[in-house]
Each structure stands twice: as structure tokens, then as C-alpha cells.
Motif scaffolding. Structure first.
Motif, short mmCIF file in Angstrom:
data_model
loop_
_atom_site.label_atom_id
_atom_site.label_comp_id
_atom_site.label_asym_id
_atom_site.label_seq_id
_atom_site.Cartn_x
_atom_site.Cartn_y
_atom_site.Cartn_z
N PHE A 304 0.85 -1.19 0.00
CA PHE A 304 0.00 0.00 0.00
C PHE A 304 0.89 1.24 0.00
CE2 PHE A 304 -2.36 -3.40 1.96
CZ PHE A 304 -3.65 -3.24 1.53
N PRO A 305 0.51 2.28 -0.78
CA PRO A 305 1.28 3.52 -0.74
C PRO A 305 1.01 4.26 0.58
CG PRO A 305 -0.60 3.76 -2.22
CD PRO A 305 -0.62 2.34 -1.73
N THR A 306 2.06 4.85 1.19
CA THR A 306 1.85 5.62 2.43
C THR A 306 1.01 6.86 2.14
OG1 THR A 306 3.99 6.66 2.05
CG2 THR A 306 3.95 4.83 3.60
N ASP A 307 1.13 7.39 0.93
CA ASP A 307 0.33 8.54 0.50
C ASP A 307 -0.67 8.04 -0.54
OD1 ASP A 307 -0.74 10.84 -0.49
OD2 ASP A 307 1.17 11.78 -1.06
N SER A 308 -1.97 8.19 -0.26
CA SER A 308 -3.00 7.65 -1.16
C SER A 308 -2.91 8.25 -2.57
CB SER A 308 -4.40 7.89 -0.58
OG SER A 308 -4.59 9.27 -0.35
N ASP A 309 -2.29 9.42 -2.72
CA ASP A 309 -2.14 10.04 -4.05
C ASP A 309 -1.20 9.22 -4.94
OD1 ASP A 309 -3.79 12.03 -3.24
OD2 ASP A 309 -2.22 13.50 -2.83
N GLN A 310 -0.40 8.33 -4.33
CA GLN A 310 0.57 7.55 -5.11
C GLN A 310 -0.01 6.23 -5.63
OE1 GLN A 310 4.15 7.07 -2.66
NE2 GLN A 310 5.13 8.65 -3.89
N TYR A 311 -1.32 6.02 -5.43
CA TYR A 311 -1.92 4.75 -5.84
C TYR A 311 -1.73 4.47 -7.34
CZ TYR A 311 -5.44 1.29 -7.07
OH TYR A 311 -6.07 0.19 -7.59
N GLU A 312 -2.03 5.46 -8.17
CA GLU A 312 -1.89 5.28 -9.62
C GLU A 312 -0.44 5.05 -10.01
OE1 GLU A 312 -4.04 4.83 -12.02
OE2 GLU A 312 -5.72 4.94 -10.63
N ASP A 313 0.49 5.75 -9.32
CA ASP A 313 1.92 5.57 -9.59
C ASP A 313 2.34 4.13 -9.26
OD1 ASP A 313 2.05 8.21 -10.30
OD2 ASP A 313 2.74 8.89 -8.33
N LEU A 314 1.80 3.61 -8.14
CA LEU A 314 2.12 2.24 -7.73
C LEU A 314 1.60 1.24 -8.76
CD1 LEU A 314 3.14 0.09 -5.75
CD2 LEU A 314 1.02 0.36 -4.45
N LYS A 315 0.39 1.48 -9.25
CA LYS A 315 -0.21 0.57 -10.24
C LYS A 315 0.64 0.54 -11.52
CE LYS A 315 -4.49 -0.42 -12.71
NZ LYS A 315 -5.79 0.04 -13.14
N SER A 335 -8.21 -1.87 1.91
CA SER A 335 -8.17 -2.12 3.34
C SER A 335 -8.76 -0.91 4.06
CB SER A 335 -6.72 -2.36 3.79
OG SER A 335 -6.58 -2.15 5.15
N LEU A 336 -9.57 -1.16 5.09
CA LEU A 336 -10.15 -0.05 5.85
C LEU A 336 -9.05 0.78 6.50
CD1 LEU A 336 -13.14 -1.92 7.52
CD2 LEU A 336 -13.29 -0.21 5.71
N ALA A 337 -7.98 0.09 6.92
CA ALA A 337 -6.91 0.79 7.64
C ALA A 337 -5.93 1.48 6.70
CB ALA A 337 -6.16 -0.20 8.51
N LEU A 338 -5.66 0.86 5.54
CA LEU A 338 -4.58 1.35 4.68
C LEU A 338 -5.05 1.92 3.35
CD1 LEU A 338 -2.10 -1.60 5.26
CD2 LEU A 338 -1.98 0.64 6.27
N GLY A 339 -6.35 1.84 3.07
CA GLY A 339 -6.88 2.38 1.82
C GLY A 339 -6.69 1.40 0.67
N PHE A 340 -6.42 1.95 -0.54
CA PHE A 340 -6.29 1.12 -1.74
C PHE A 340 -4.84 0.70 -1.95
CE2 PHE A 340 -10.25 3.41 -2.65
CZ PHE A 340 -11.06 2.32 -2.97
#
Length: 606
Positions: A304-315, A335-340
Motif C-alpha cells: 500500500f502507498p503511504t500517500d494515497s495520491d501515489q496509488y496510480e503511480d504504484l499501479k 483495506s479499511l486501515a490502509l486504503g487502496f
């Protein structure tokens, strides 16, 4: 120049980690003039920064060497450099299948170790002629007679013919080349027969697409022809063929006995599975080369990315990484705790570590990883069977009939003085002893059947610390067995934190749950309200810790006076804390997810 098939030698180097495999490859390249002194450097064939830093080989490489032997003849030597770690055993087996000979390198000071024997057995299965090579003879701690004795006892090779070398100092390298020419049999094959070739590695090139490394057994491959991959049944035009010297060199053709690369314009390495057989387009009569299997992930974890804005970068980063590594899998997870994030599958723990480090380095990502888990097969009361890779997905206890967990056969090699602590460790991890054998008066081999989920957390670290780094470990897949397992959930302020759930044997559920809530109490920061941390199996709470609330001293302004006034202020504060607790949310820090990894370590300290 074109070489007749009887003057071609295909060989690889197999050894335990850090026994000098890459250094020997460097010396062979130097001595045959494949690289100039100006271009020469350590670990020439290891291209990745990670490989060079850690001193390990992650990807297989091939290099073509020209050597004039003492008999005056010119020989073509194809060196296939193989990965050394247990995670990549299948790749090693396919590389061995492409060779007729192997240099079995043993460190003169360390002796025979786990992967020395594992790789030697793979070579025997593939009917590869092995040449024992004893390296590091210049070290003060070198014990050549003991190394020879272990090679004869543990591997079963005649050590009288072992070549004594120091790859670092360049001693005995000519003897190695002469042994390859005289003792490794030439390839057999018919250059006029229909094409039959083994694909033993592939990678993605930005300009060329998927580049595949092949060993041709019969026939030839040339640009303009069409070839078929038997596992997919698809035909592809050959755009170019060539070899590495170690520079990339295009050739007019690759014929029986030769090793080289083929470019066909395939867009993904997922379409070029390692171990596949190549044939002429339209040829359905060819027999596939034996031993082909799909690589299956053994260990899973959530990224999981620590910053939710990095989700697309991770994908995007995962997509690019999978272009080069077909054995790595991922699918979306929330995840409820960690987001996407993504649930990723790996061949083993080293593979997981390498992928995560590459994501952080090459794509500048900051990641949280959940504790590694293995694949469980669950038979439900309805008779249906489901696969569970994420502990949070385990069905309710009332629906489960049997849980099957994967078992491995672990082989451990160590000096005799560490046998007691290592056997205790294996028994703590629910190991079943299968074999105990003394290799000589100072070294012992022990085999245990172990549940894989007991190995993926910290087994290797514990083994190294108990044996002061001297024990080596290798394993192979056995089977799945029924086990009494339970899922332990963690609740923070009554909310289930799905990313902290783990599956454990029922005898250990209470102690592991107890230790985890104690560790979480240390890492979750105090709030303005009281925070309850609970471990639960189903609806039953098995452990609890409470983080006390930070409080303001509301009585500071009361200098004496009636006690009822003080009580009124304290009651008012109490009501405020109660309201805050109802609406407040606790941010779970990254250290909390690492606490799951440290739980089993703490259980032995107590």
C-alpha cells in the motif's frame, strides 16, 4: 565464425551464495578476451544495482566465449550464469536443462552448503556432467582436504579430479577452461531436422519487446522464419537472432547446439513462459521438452502507498515491473486501515524483498507492506473448496470444514555445535524431523518437514542468529496438509483493522494475540481518549491492552474549596472524553504493521 557442433560446449556455474560464482565468471571472461581491461569490472554479468550491492545473481545471463585450447583448436563456450537463491530454483533447473556441463563451485573455507547440494541434485536430474571446482584456496582458513571429503560424501563426485582455483587472484582459471573442453560432452543434435529449442529465460526490452534466451537442440532459427511457442500455441515471426559476448551481437542464424537470443516482437514476458519449447510454425508433431511448469507464487503480502495520491503511480510501477518478471503477480485490494493497494504474489521472501526495494528505488515510491502470508486451501462445510491468500478473506469459522496449509522439506547444513539450538527452532516451528546425517566430524545435515507459514516470517533471521551465520538453509515444496488453524483479528477502539489479521495454529493463537496487542500498545500513540486494543478469534476476545488517555489537569485552578466543585469539573471532563471516544478515530502508524513480523521473535525472548 561457424563452429562445428563437436567444438561447442554449453555449461553453467552452480554454487551456494557467496562461494565465488560471479567472480569465476568474471575471470573466464577476462581470460578468453571477451572483455578488455578497460571494460572489465567486478560482477560483469550482474546488471542490476541490487545484484551488485548484495553480491547475488537475481537474473540468469548468457555469454558466448571463444577459446583456443591447448590442442590448438578453437572452441565456442556458452556460459549460462544462473541465480543462486532457493526462490529461483525453477529458473536454475531450466538453465541446467540447456547445458551439458556444470562447474560445481565449493568455497574451500566454508565447504559444501545447502544450495551446493540442492543445485547438484538438480544437475543430476538433468543428466549434466559436473566438474567440482574448489575456490578461495588462497584464504588462510582454506581446508582443501575437508572440502574434497565433503564433495565425495555429500554430492557423490570424485573429488580427486577437483580443480583448485582462486577466482579473485586468477589462479587455476586456465585449468577450468581446459576441463570444460575435455570433460564436458559436446551437444548432440541435427541441424537439418525440424526446429526444437528450449526457452530458459526472457526479459522485456523497451525497444525490442520480449527478448527470449534459447538453447537450440535441433534445426535452426533465422530471421524471417516463423516459430511457435508450444504452451500458447501461437506463431510469431523471427525479427532477429544473436548472442551476447557479453555485448549484444546479431547473428545470421542459431543452429543446433548453440545458445542465444531471439526477438519476435512479443509485447509481454507473460507470453514467453520459462521452460517452454519452440518449434517451426505449424509443426504440431514436435514433442515438448520435459519439465515445463507454470511458476506459481508461494508467498503473498499487501503493498500500500503511504500517500494515497501515489496509488496510480504504484499501479503503473507494478505493471512495468511485471513486464520483466512473469513470476510476480498482483491484484487490487482495499483495506479499511490502509486504503487502496495491491495483494502481490512472490516466489519467496528474497523475491518479495527485491520487488519491494525495486519499487521504492526505481519508481520513488513510499510503501507499507503487510506481514507475508502463504496460500491456504479451505474446504467449506458445503463441500466447496476455496483458496485464501489474504487472512482477512478467511470464511467464518462456522462455514469451515478443514484448512489445508502448505508444507516444505527444509534441508539445513551447519557446524555440529549449533545442531541443538537449530533443532529446537525447527521443533518450535512445528517441524517434523526426517533425517539427521553427519557429513564429517564438524558438519551435520538435518532435514525437517516444516509448515511454510512458520518459515515466511523470521525463520531465516533466527536461524542465522542462532548459528552465528554458519547455518545454511534450502527447501523444496512438499504438499498441503490439514491443520488446526485460526484467524486472529485485531480491533482498535472496537474497529477491526483488517491489515493486522493473521492466521496461526490454534495452540499459539492466545500467546501470539497477547504479544501483538502488547507490541501495538507500544507503537500506537496516546490519544485524548482511552483506546482499547483487542485480539479476537471470531467474536471471542482473547487479549486486551488499554492505552490511557492524555488528560488536562482541570483541578489546577482549584486552590482548596468545596470537594463538590472539584467533582463537578472531573465529571464534566469525563463526559467530554466519552463523547470524544464515540467520534474519535485512531490513526494506526506504519510501525504497527511491522509489529506483526516481530511477534514470534518476542515469544521466544519471554
Amino acid at each position: 565464425m561457424d563452429y562445428p557442433i563437436e567444438r561447442i560446449r554449453n555449461f553453467c556455474i552452480i554454487a551456494h551464495i557467496d562461494h565465488g560464482k560471479s567472480t569465476l565468471a568474471d575471470r573466464l571472461l577476462d581470460l578468453t578476451g571477451a572483455v578488455s581491461k578497460r571494460e572489465s569490472r567486478e560482477q560483469i554479468l550482474d546488471a542490476m544495482d541490487l545484484e551488485r550491492e548484495r553480491g547475488i545473481t537475481i537474473k540468469a545471463h548468457n555469454v558466448r566465449l571463444n577459446y583456443r585450447a591447448k590442442d590448438g583448436q578453437d572452441y565456442l563456450l556458452n556460459l549460462i550464469d544462473t541465480p543462486g537463491h532457493v526462490d529461483f530454483t525453477y529458473e536454475v533447473s531450466r538453465s541446467l536443462a540447456a547445458c551439458e556441463g556444470a562447474l560445481l563451485v565449493v568455497d574451500a573455507s566454508q565447504g559444501v552448503e545447502a544450495q551446493t547440494i540442492a543445485n547438484a541434485y538438480l544437475a543430476l536430474e538433468n543428466d549434466v556432467h559436473m566438474i567440482p571446482v574448489i575456490n578461495k584456496i588462497d584464504l588462510p582458513g582454506a581446508d582443501i582436504p575437508r572440502a574434497k571429503e565433503q564433495i565425495e560424501d555429500a554430492v557423490g563426485l570424485d573429488a580427486e579430479e577437483a580443480i583448485l582455483i582462486s577466482a579473485k587472484e586468477g589462479i587455476g582459471i586456465t585449468d577450468v577452461l581446459e576441463a570444460i573442453v575435455t570433460r564436458v560432452p559436446p551437444p548432440s543434435g541435427d541441424r537439418s531436422a525440424p526446429l526444437r529449442a528450449l526457452l530458459f529465460d526472457s526479459w522485456f526490452d523497451v525497444y525490442l519487446g520480449a527478448v527470449i534466451l534459447v538453447r537450440v537442440f535441433d534445426g535452426e532459427i533465422r530471421p524471417g522464419k516463423s516459430i511457435r511457442l508450444l504452451s500458447t500455441g501461437k506463431d510469431h515471426p523471427v525479427l532477429s537472432v544473436g548472442a551476447f559476448t557479453p555485448k549484444r551481437v546479431d547473428l545470421p542464424s542459431l543452429s543446433a547446439g548453440e545458445v542465444g537470443f531471439v526477438v519476435t516482437g512479443i509485447k509481454s514476458v507473460r507470453e514467453t513462459p520459462i521452460g517452454d519449447t519452440l518449434a517451426d510454425a505449424g509443426n504440431t508433431q514436435i514433442t515438448p521438452y520435459p519439465g515445463f511448469q507454470e511458476t506459481k507464487p508461494m508467498v503473498f503480502c499487501g503493498l500500500f502507498p503511504t500517500d494515497s495520491d501515489q496509488y496510480e503511480d504504484l499501479k503503473e510501477a507494478l505493471d512495468k515491473l511485471r513486464m520483466n518478471d512473469a513470476s510476480f503477480t498482483f491484484e487490487m485490494e482495499s483495506s479499511l486501515a490502509l486504503g487502496f493497494g495491491f495483494r502481490c504474489g512472490f516466489l519467496g521472501l528474497l523475491h518479495m524483498e527485491i520487488v519491494q526495494e525495486r519499487l521504492e528505488r526505481e519508481f520513488s515510491l513510499s510503501l507499507i507492506s503487510t506481514a507475508p502470508t502463504v496460500v491456504y486451501q479451505v474446504r467449506l462445510t458445503s463441500g466447496e473448496e476455496v483458496t485464501v491468500v489474504n487472512p482477512a478473506d478467511l470464511p467464518p469459522v462456522t462455514q469451515i470444514d478443514t484448512i489445508f496449509e502448505p508444507f516444505i522439506l527444509g534441508s539445513l547444513y551447519m557446524p555440529t555445535e549449533y545442531l541443538g539450538p537449530v533443532m529446537t527452532l525447527c521443533q518450535e516451528r512445528r517441524g517434523i524431523q526426517r533425517e539427521l546425517r553427519y557429513l564429517d566430524s564438524r558438519r551435520v545435515q538435518v532435514q525437517y518437514e516444516l509448515p511454510l507459514n512458520e518459515v515466511v516470517l523470521d525463520f531465516y533471521d533466527r536461524l542465522k542468529s542462532l548459528s552465528k551465520g554458519y547455518a545454511s538453509f534450502d527447501y523444496e515444496w512438499l504438499d498441503t496438509r490439514p491443520a488446526e488453524l485460526e484467524k486472529v483479528d485485531v480491533l482498535v477502539s472496537g474497529e477491526r483493522v483488517d491489515a493486522l489479521s493473521f492466521i496461526v495454529h490454534k495452540d499459539r493463537a492466545y500467546s501470539r494475540g497477547r504479544l501483538l496487542v502488547e507490541k501495538l500498545k507500544e507503537v500506537i500513540p496516546r490519544q485524548m481518549f482511552e483506546v482499547a486494543i483487542q485480539a479476537a478469534i471470531g467474536s471471542r476476545i482473547i487479549a486486551r491492552e488499554t492505552i490511557g488517555a492524555m488528560r488536562k489537569n482541570v483541578l489546577a485552578k482549584c486552590y482548596g474549596g468545596d470537594i463538590t466543585r472539584k467533582r463537578k469539573l472531573l465529571e464534566k471532563q469525563k463526559e467530554g472524553k466519552k463523547r470524544m471516544k464515540q467520534i474519535g478515530r485512531v490513526e494506526v502508524p506504519q510501525e504497527a504493521f511491522m509489529a506483526v513480523l516481530r511477534v514470534s521473535e518476542g515469544s521466544r525472548e519471554k
